[in-house]
Design a protein around this motif. Sequence first.
Motif, PDB file in Angstrom:
ATOM      1  N   LEU A 258      68.651 -62.132 108.284  1.00 31.77           N
ATOM      2  CA  LEU A 258      69.752 -63.069 108.073  1.00 31.77           C
ATOM      3  C   LEU A 258      69.617 -63.726 106.703  1.00 31.77           C
ATOM      4  O   LEU A 258      68.523 -64.113 106.303  1.00 31.77           O
ATOM      5  N   GLN A 259      70.731 -63.868 105.990  1.00 28.55           N
ATOM      6  CA  GLN A 259      70.752 -64.531 104.684  1.00 28.55           C
ATOM      7  C   GLN A 259      71.917 -65.505 104.641  1.00 28.55           C
ATOM      8  O   GLN A 259      73.061 -65.128 104.910  1.00 28.55           O
ATOM      9  N   ASN A 260      71.633 -66.755 104.293  1.00 28.81           N
ATOM     10  CA  ASN A 260      72.712 -67.740 104.188  1.00 28.81           C
ATOM     11  C   ASN A 260      73.592 -67.450 102.978  1.00 28.81           C
ATOM     12  O   ASN A 260      73.109 -67.193 101.874  1.00 28.81           O
ATOM     13  N   GLY A 261      74.909 -67.491 103.187  1.00 27.02           N
ATOM     14  CA  GLY A 261      75.847 -67.183 102.114  1.00 27.02           C
ATOM     15  C   GLY A 261      75.737 -68.134 100.941  1.00 27.02           C
ATOM     16  O   GLY A 261      75.973 -67.750  99.791  1.00 27.02           O
ATOM     17  N   GLY A 262      75.364 -69.393 101.206  1.00 33.53           N
ATOM     18  CA  GLY A 262      75.221 -70.353 100.126  1.00 33.53           C
ATOM     19  C   GLY A 262      74.083 -70.046  99.181  1.00 33.53           C
ATOM     20  O   GLY A 262      74.035 -70.567  98.061  1.00 33.53           O
ATOM     21  N   GLY A 263      73.162 -69.190  99.614  1.00 32.05           N
ATOM     22  CA  GLY A 263      72.049 -68.794  98.757  1.00 32.05           C
ATOM     23  C   GLY A 263      72.370 -67.620  97.860  1.00 32.05           C
ATOM     24  O   GLY A 263      71.554 -67.235  97.018  1.00 32.05           O
ATOM     25  N   ILE A 264      73.561 -67.028  98.032  1.00 22.61           N
ATOM     26  CA  ILE A 264      74.002 -65.903  97.196  1.00 22.61           C
ATOM     27  C   ILE A 264      74.934 -66.482  96.140  1.00 22.61           C
ATOM     28  O   ILE A 264      76.061 -66.864  96.436  1.00 22.61           O
ATOM     29  N   ARG A 265      74.479 -66.540  94.894  1.00 20.95           N
ATOM     30  CA  ARG A 265      75.143 -67.378  93.904  1.00 20.95           C
ATOM     31  C   ARG A 265      75.998 -66.639  92.883  1.00 20.95           C
ATOM     32  O   ARG A 265      76.714 -67.281  92.113  1.00 20.95           O
TER      33      ARG A 265
END
Length: 597
Positions: free
Chosen positions: A353-360
Amino acid sequence: MHNNDSHAHLDDVAKFVTAVKGVRADKPEALLLNAGDVFSGTLYFNEFEGQADLKFLNLLKYDAMTFGNHEFDLGSNGEGHKALADFIKGAQFPFVSSNIDFSADDNLKGLFSDLESSDPENGKIYNGIIKEVNGEKVGIFGLTTAETADISSPGDVKFEDYLEEAEKAVKAFEDKGVDKIIALTHIGYDDNPAYDNDLTLAASVEGIDVIVGGHSHTKLEKPVVISENGSGQAKEPTVIVQGQEYHKYLGTLDVTFDENGVVVEHDGELIDVAELAEDAEALEILKPYKEQVETVSNTEIGATATEALANPRTDGDNTKESVRKNETVLGNLITDGMLSKAKQYEENVIMALQNGGGIRAGIEAGPITNGEVITVLPFGNTLATMDITGAELKQAFEISLGNLPRENGGFLHVSGGKVEYDSSKPAGERVVSVSYKNEQGEYVEVQDGEEYVVATNAFTAKGGDGYDVFEKIYQEGRVTDLGLSDWENFAEHLKSLGTVAGEIEGRIVDVLVKEVPAADFSGTTEEPKEYKGNVTVDTTNVDSLSNAIVNGDLVLTGTPSEEATFSNITVTGDLDLSDFGGDVILDGINVEGDTIL
């Protein structure tokens, strides 16, 4: 003064130097301590293996440093811990370590002295050291998390019980008449208690006055005081401090002792260096390192994007797609890399799982550079695994989907799994199903009472973005931080692909209205097709529809062929025939809701 977990983040180090010089101007005898994890995290480390950082540690005249788990990251390469040994030898200050056994490592064993020294040599490791501050003797010893054995590459370096070694260190100082004692630790403020943490240390070991901590990247804006032991009985106070990460803060702590060496007053804060001026001397030292890092940043990683990998945002228009509310190709690639890397350490991981806010940021079409990868994942997060029940995983996805149709920085991208949800439902009731791919490549629904292993980044695993369910898991010691840099994992995955492409695969699906081709709608008598959510079928020129269960509304449109037959269909919601034309034979149709004509 103190800091921790700088992880080779040197772009703001000149401001950090300004902060230290400012405190020293007022308090020239103030100690300066480093709680470890100087190694790993940016290109400054990849290129210089700690030597760039060492320039600033020496410039600032640190009094002592302990080892973080990342100091042992290079242990599995051909030279073993040579880079760490060179780092230690070049230091113009001593290191402290009470629970590490270096004796079997050829690079490090000659640097360690198992004693508490009042006259330590620079570039050596001691069980503890004794410093004089304002005429008072202060003992300093070091501890490193035993978790290092699992999340780094220590090789022949071994880790001993931290509580036992802390008790020995305290006794050794007290036998020398030292009653003011600092534990310089890299075990985490509230980290996995199955291994070690500062709260347990403070409650369990008498005689420690101050704990200067690291590892958990905790931002303790004010010191925490522990004045009870594990049984709830009163004890002499222990003051705990930690300064988050990346040279963002310089921690300060002033302590007053009584005649028996007991803390009676304290005052501490974190100085935010962001608004400070850059120190000219430090900038000059940084210049050649920064120039080389910028050159490397433009270096291609060995992978090519066949088309741009977008990172969409809504810009306030909730009808648009966004990395913070929709599956994206980039999110899929990142989580695929996380899952692949996590499985190297824990084969039972089912999902990443990867939080979308961490993809910049997105990646342009063409050869991919180091700089692009770092811009996509700029926060220096690390990979973690967690033990989680099916019910908890569903709860997490309710949080992920709870803000729709608006963006949510905590929106979770998925690899190895599939999430179906109904956006028409209230927040907290939207998850329809959560499934993972088994070894046969088939999706299997998670069961509420079963426990699974899931990978994510450490920020999310600790409860970032409002994931209280993850925070609880973390507090219960069910999270293991593997300590692996997210951008490096991503670069490695892209390089393994070579040619980078992708598509939206239906990993995160809104079942509010699912358009199903008529040719695919029907199952068999033995295995009827089952649909979760509302379904629309265009019946134009269709001869038959049969053997299906629709857990929602079924909307039929178009005009079927003459004498078409619809049979053995169960609809738990409404059957909507308002846009349906023609006559049809209905046989075994069960509608639990209304039939809308």
